[in-house]
Design an enzyme around this catalytic site. Structure first.
Site, mmCIF file in Angstrom:
data_model
loop_
_atom_site.group_PDB
_atom_site.id
_atom_site.type_symbol
_atom_site.label_atom_id
_atom_site.label_comp_id
_atom_site.label_asym_id
_atom_site.label_seq_id
_atom_site.Cartn_x
_atom_site.Cartn_y
_atom_site.Cartn_z
ATOM 1 N N ASP A 231 74.858 52.036 -11.104
ATOM 2 C CA ASP A 231 73.448 52.416 -11.221
ATOM 3 C C ASP A 231 72.603 51.322 -10.582
ATOM 4 O OD1 ASP A 231 71.090 53.611 -11.895
ATOM 5 O OD2 ASP A 231 71.328 53.440 -14.060
ATOM 6 N N ASP B 268 70.545 56.915 -6.370
ATOM 7 C CA ASP B 268 70.735 55.559 -6.898
ATOM 8 C C ASP B 268 71.837 55.417 -7.934
ATOM 9 O OD1 ASP B 268 69.398 57.046 -8.762
ATOM 10 O OD2 ASP B 268 67.909 55.522 -9.258
ATOM 11 N N GLU B 269 72.636 56.446 -8.159
ATOM 12 C CA GLU B 269 73.744 56.290 -9.108
ATOM 13 C C GLU B 269 74.894 57.224 -8.764
ATOM 14 O OE1 GLU B 269 73.090 57.524 -13.175
ATOM 15 O OE2 GLU B 269 71.322 58.686 -12.587
#
Length: 350
Positions: free
Chosen positions: A10, A105-106
């Protein structure tokens, strides 16, 4: 059965971190990426300095400015964030192709059968984070655990720029003290209901048998029964196809008329479009739809099958159609869109 080794990566305040990296003058200032406060915009993300003032994702931008008057709000550059995400995924691929992106983003990584770094998921996660910092100038947090649910919980444990490892032997003791709001799918309202029943952590939930859970939570009972024990059978699926995207808000006080429902739509649209931008390089928008949950917990949905607009007028129309089916106080509003991997050609009538 082989124990799985799952990593959840993350990125830390991803959009804001990219902007600070590209403009170092922003590093010591409270910044956020989001919409215009004067046009009912919302915050997509905020750096950690801004978060100290209470600024949070999905918060209306005007409220964020109230909490932090010196807040600098930057308009999002999704093309730049997509390029950055692609570069980070290239680092993931150095170790495994079993990658399930959740957003820009993860992502989940399954490293069960990876031999690199002596097959240690802990070392692999650490190496990935170091490479992201070295090559991209960004920090990431990681969770390492035997399944996806636990890995995602773990990645949040030592944020920002941290790593938490949960071994199979540690799961039972860890779950006993885990707050119920950490369970996937439990939001503010559900957590409040659990707390009112004296169920504060997963250990409390574990005292209830499946029959009691079914009486209290219906179809969600079995999912709660397993997750509160740290059980998650889901695999990391690298070619997962998403069929829809949606956002919703549950209100502490019911919306008693249609006009109050209309007032919530711009904020929901802004949140929906921010989420869509994260996957717009993979999916096309297909059809808009809405969901309404009334105060008596009955639910209705409306889909627009004729027009492909995703604007305020369209969602207002769908909300009106749904609301008129019952004309009762509203507990929850949701907006969404069905998705397609291929662009649909809309034929004209003439």
């Amino acid at each position: 059965m082989t124990l799985r080794k799952i990593i959840h990566i993350d990125m830390d305040a991803f959009y804001a971190s990219v902007e600070m990296r590209d403009d170092p003058s922003l590093v010591l200032k409270p910044i956020a990426v989001g919409g215009d406060p004067d046009k009912r915009g919302v915050i997509a993300t905020a750096n950690y300095l801004a978060r100290k003032f209470g600024v949070r994702s999905a918060m209306p931008s005007w409220k964020a400015k109230q909490l932090c008057p010196d807040l600098i709000i930057l308009f999002p550059d999704f093309d730049k964030y997509k390029r950055e995400s692609k570069a980070i995924h290239e680092i993931f691929h150095l170790f495994t192709d079993l990658i399930e992106p959740l957003s820009l983003d993860e992502a989940f990584l399954d490293v069960t059968d990876v031999d690199a770094l002596r097959g240690s998921a802990t070392w692999i996660a650490q190496e990935i984070r170091q490479l992201i910092w070295k090559e991209r100038g960004l920090t990431a947090s990681a969770g390492v655990a035997p399944n996806k649910f636990l890995a995602k919980v773990a990645s949040d444990w030592h944020k920002p720029n941290g790593q938490f490892v949960l071994t199979p032997k540690e799961v039972d003791a860890f779950m006993v003290h885990l707050p119920v709001e950490k369970i996937f799918g439990i939001g503010h309202v559900m957590a409040k209901k659990l707390h009112s029943l004296g169920l504060m952590n997963c250990g409390d939930l574990q005292t209830l048998d499946i029959t009691t859970l079914q009486k209290l939570f219906g179809s969600r009972a079995w999912n709660l029964y397993e997750l509160c024990r740290g059980i998650d059978h889901r695999f990391v699926i690298s070619d997962r196809i998403r069929k829809s995207l949606s956002v919703e808000s549950t209100f502490l006080e019911d919306l008693n008329n249609l006009e109050l429902c209309y007032q919530e739509i711009p904020n929901l649209i802004e949140r929906l479009m921010i989420r869509y931008e994260k996957i717009s390089n993979q999916y096309y928008k297909k059809k808009p739809f809405i969901k309404i949950k009334f105060a008596d917990f009955t639910t209705t949905t409306v889909e627009n099958t004729f027009f492909k607009a995703f604007d305020l007028e369209t969602y207002q129309t769908l909300i009106r159609i749904g609301w008129e089916r019952k004309k009762a106080p509203v507990r929850l509003l949701g907006l969404g869109m069905s998705l397609s991997l291929e662009e649909e050609i809309q034929l004209t009538l003439f």
